[in-house]
Scaffold this motif. Structure first.
Motif, PDB file in Angstrom:
ATOM      1  N   LYS A 180       0.830  -1.205   0.000  1.00 58.47           N
ATOM      2  CA  LYS A 180       0.000   0.000   0.000  1.00 58.47           C
ATOM      3  C   LYS A 180       0.866   1.257   0.000  1.00 58.47           C
ATOM      4  N   GLN A 181       1.963   1.221   0.767  1.00 53.04           N
ATOM      5  CA  GLN A 181       2.846   2.378   0.838  1.00 53.04           C
ATOM      6  C   GLN A 181       3.518   2.639  -0.510  1.00 53.04           C
ATOM      7  N   ILE A 182       3.899   1.591  -1.206  1.00 55.77           N
ATOM      8  CA  ILE A 182       4.575   1.736  -2.497  1.00 55.77           C
ATOM      9  C   ILE A 182       3.664   2.384  -3.526  1.00 55.77           C
ATOM     10  N   LYS A 183       2.389   2.068  -3.501  1.00 53.83           N
ATOM     11  CA  LYS A 183       1.448   2.615  -4.481  1.00 53.83           C
ATOM     12  C   LYS A 183       1.366   4.141  -4.417  1.00 53.83           C
ATOM     13  N   LYS A 184       1.682   4.707  -3.261  1.00 55.96           N
ATOM     14  CA  LYS A 184       1.563   6.153  -3.069  1.00 55.96           C
ATOM     15  C   LYS A 184       2.814   6.925  -3.503  1.00 55.96           C
ATOM     16  N   LEU A 185       3.857   6.216  -3.917  1.00 52.80           N
ATOM     17  CA  LEU A 185       5.121   6.869  -4.243  1.00 52.80           C
ATOM     18  C   LEU A 185       5.156   7.407  -5.668  1.00 52.80           C
ATOM     19  N   HIS A 186       5.931   8.466  -5.846  1.00 52.62           N
ATOM     20  CA  HIS A 186       6.218   8.992  -7.178  1.00 52.62           C
ATOM     21  C   HIS A 186       7.360   8.174  -7.776  1.00 52.62           C
ATOM     22  N   ARG A 187       7.588   8.340  -9.061  1.00 56.28           N
ATOM     23  CA  ARG A 187       8.596   7.543  -9.759  1.00 56.28           C
ATOM     24  C   ARG A 187       9.997   7.721  -9.160  1.00 56.28           C
ATOM     25  N   ASN A 188      10.414   8.959  -8.870  1.00 58.36           N
ATOM     26  CA  ASN A 188      11.763   9.176  -8.334  1.00 58.36           C
ATOM     27  C   ASN A 188      11.908   8.594  -6.920  1.00 58.36           C
ATOM     28  N   GLN A 189      10.840   8.610  -6.137  1.00 55.92           N
ATOM     29  CA  GLN A 189      10.869   8.007  -4.811  1.00 55.92           C
ATOM     30  C   GLN A 189      10.979   6.485  -4.925  1.00 55.92           C
ATOM     31  N   LYS A 190      10.261   5.918  -5.872  1.00 55.73           N
ATOM     32  CA  LYS A 190      10.290   4.464  -6.089  1.00 55.73           C
ATOM     33  C   LYS A 190      11.690   4.015  -6.510  1.00 55.73           C
ATOM     34  N   GLN A 191      12.383   4.822  -7.305  1.00 66.36           N
ATOM     35  CA  GLN A 191      13.738   4.491  -7.734  1.00 66.36           C
ATOM     36  C   GLN A 191      14.685   4.444  -6.541  1.00 66.36           C
ATOM     37  N   TYR A 236      15.301 -14.306   6.257  1.00 67.86           N
ATOM     38  CA  TYR A 236      15.312 -15.701   6.680  1.00 67.86           C
ATOM     39  C   TYR A 236      16.353 -16.437   5.855  1.00 67.86           C
ATOM     40  N   ASP A 237      17.462 -16.772   6.490  1.00 67.91           N
ATOM     41  CA  ASP A 237      18.594 -17.383   5.809  1.00 67.91           C
ATOM     42  C   ASP A 237      18.296 -18.801   5.332  1.00 67.91           C
ATOM     43  N   THR A 238      17.488 -19.525   6.080  1.00 67.72           N
ATOM     44  CA  THR A 238      17.220 -20.910   5.712  1.00 67.72           C
ATOM     45  C   THR A 238      16.483 -21.006   4.372  1.00 67.72           C
ATOM     46  N   GLU A 239      15.604 -20.058   4.113  1.00 72.32           N
ATOM     47  CA  GLU A 239      14.841 -20.063   2.871  1.00 72.32           C
ATOM     48  C   GLU A 239      15.358 -19.020   1.884  1.00 72.32           C
ATOM     49  N   ILE A 240      16.342 -18.246   2.299  1.00 71.66           N
ATOM     50  CA  ILE A 240      16.854 -17.113   1.530  1.00 71.66           C
ATOM     51  C   ILE A 240      15.680 -16.236   1.083  1.00 71.66           C
ATOM     52  N   THR A 241      14.926 -15.781   2.052  1.00 74.47           N
ATOM     53  CA  THR A 241      13.750 -14.958   1.815  1.00 74.47           C
ATOM     54  C   THR A 241      13.907 -13.623   2.517  1.00 74.47           C
ATOM     55  N   LEU A 242      13.595 -12.564   1.796  1.00 77.00           N
ATOM     56  CA  LEU A 242      13.633 -11.209   2.323  1.00 77.00           C
ATOM     57  C   LEU A 242      12.198 -10.706   2.381  1.00 77.00           C
ATOM     58  N   VAL A 243      11.705 -10.344   3.561  1.00 78.18           N
ATOM     59  CA  VAL A 243      10.341  -9.859   3.721  1.00 78.18           C
ATOM     60  C   VAL A 243      10.391  -8.363   4.014  1.00 78.18           C
ATOM     61  N   MET A 244       9.879  -7.576   3.095  1.00 75.91           N
ATOM     62  CA  MET A 244       9.850  -6.131   3.277  1.00 75.91           C
ATOM     63  C   MET A 244       8.623  -5.810   4.130  1.00 75.91           C
ATOM     64  N   VAL A 245       8.850  -5.201   5.288  1.00 77.11           N
ATOM     65  CA  VAL A 245       7.779  -4.981   6.251  1.00 77.11           C
ATOM     66  C   VAL A 245       7.159  -3.592   6.104  1.00 77.11           C
ATOM     67  N   ALA A 246       7.979  -2.542   6.180  1.00 77.74           N
ATOM     68  CA  ALA A 246       7.458  -1.178   6.115  1.00 77.74           C
ATOM     69  C   ALA A 246       8.592  -0.206   5.853  1.00 77.74           C
TER      70      ALA A 246
END
Length: 90
Positions: free
Chosen positions: A11-22, A67-77
């Motif tokens: 939801k937070q990403i949807k509110k960003l402008h292009r330069n902010q997203k970069q 999570y190193d065991t699954e090599i997973t990165l969870v972006m929280v906020a």
């Protein structure tokens, strides 16, 4: 590496402008290259890491879990420092 996003993060990403997203994408890429780059939090936020970066000249915080065991990165906020940790606890 598998990168997942929480619904709040999406939801937070949807509110960003292009330069902010970069700027955000560049910060995420740095985390993917070196997942230990963030600072580990304690107490209620144990298990969360926070990476500080600049988004269009403003200091932002990016919370994630790795999570190193699954090599997973969870972006929280992400957001500015003001009320960031209070909102992250919820």
């Amino acid at each position: 590496m598998n990168v997942l996003q929480t619904p709040t993060f999406k939801k937070q990403i949807k509110k960003l402008h292009r330069n902010q997203k970069q700027d955000l994408d560049a910060a995420i890429q740095k985390i993917m290259d070196a997942p230990s780059i963030g600072e580990f939090k304690k107490g209620n936020l144990s298990g969360i890491q926070v990476y500080k970066f600049k988004m269009v000249g403003q200091l932002m915080l990016l919370a994630y879990e790795f999570y190193d065991t699954e090599i997973t990165l969870v972006m929280v906020a992400f957001g500015s420092h003001e009320n960031f940790y209070r909102d992250l606890r919820k």
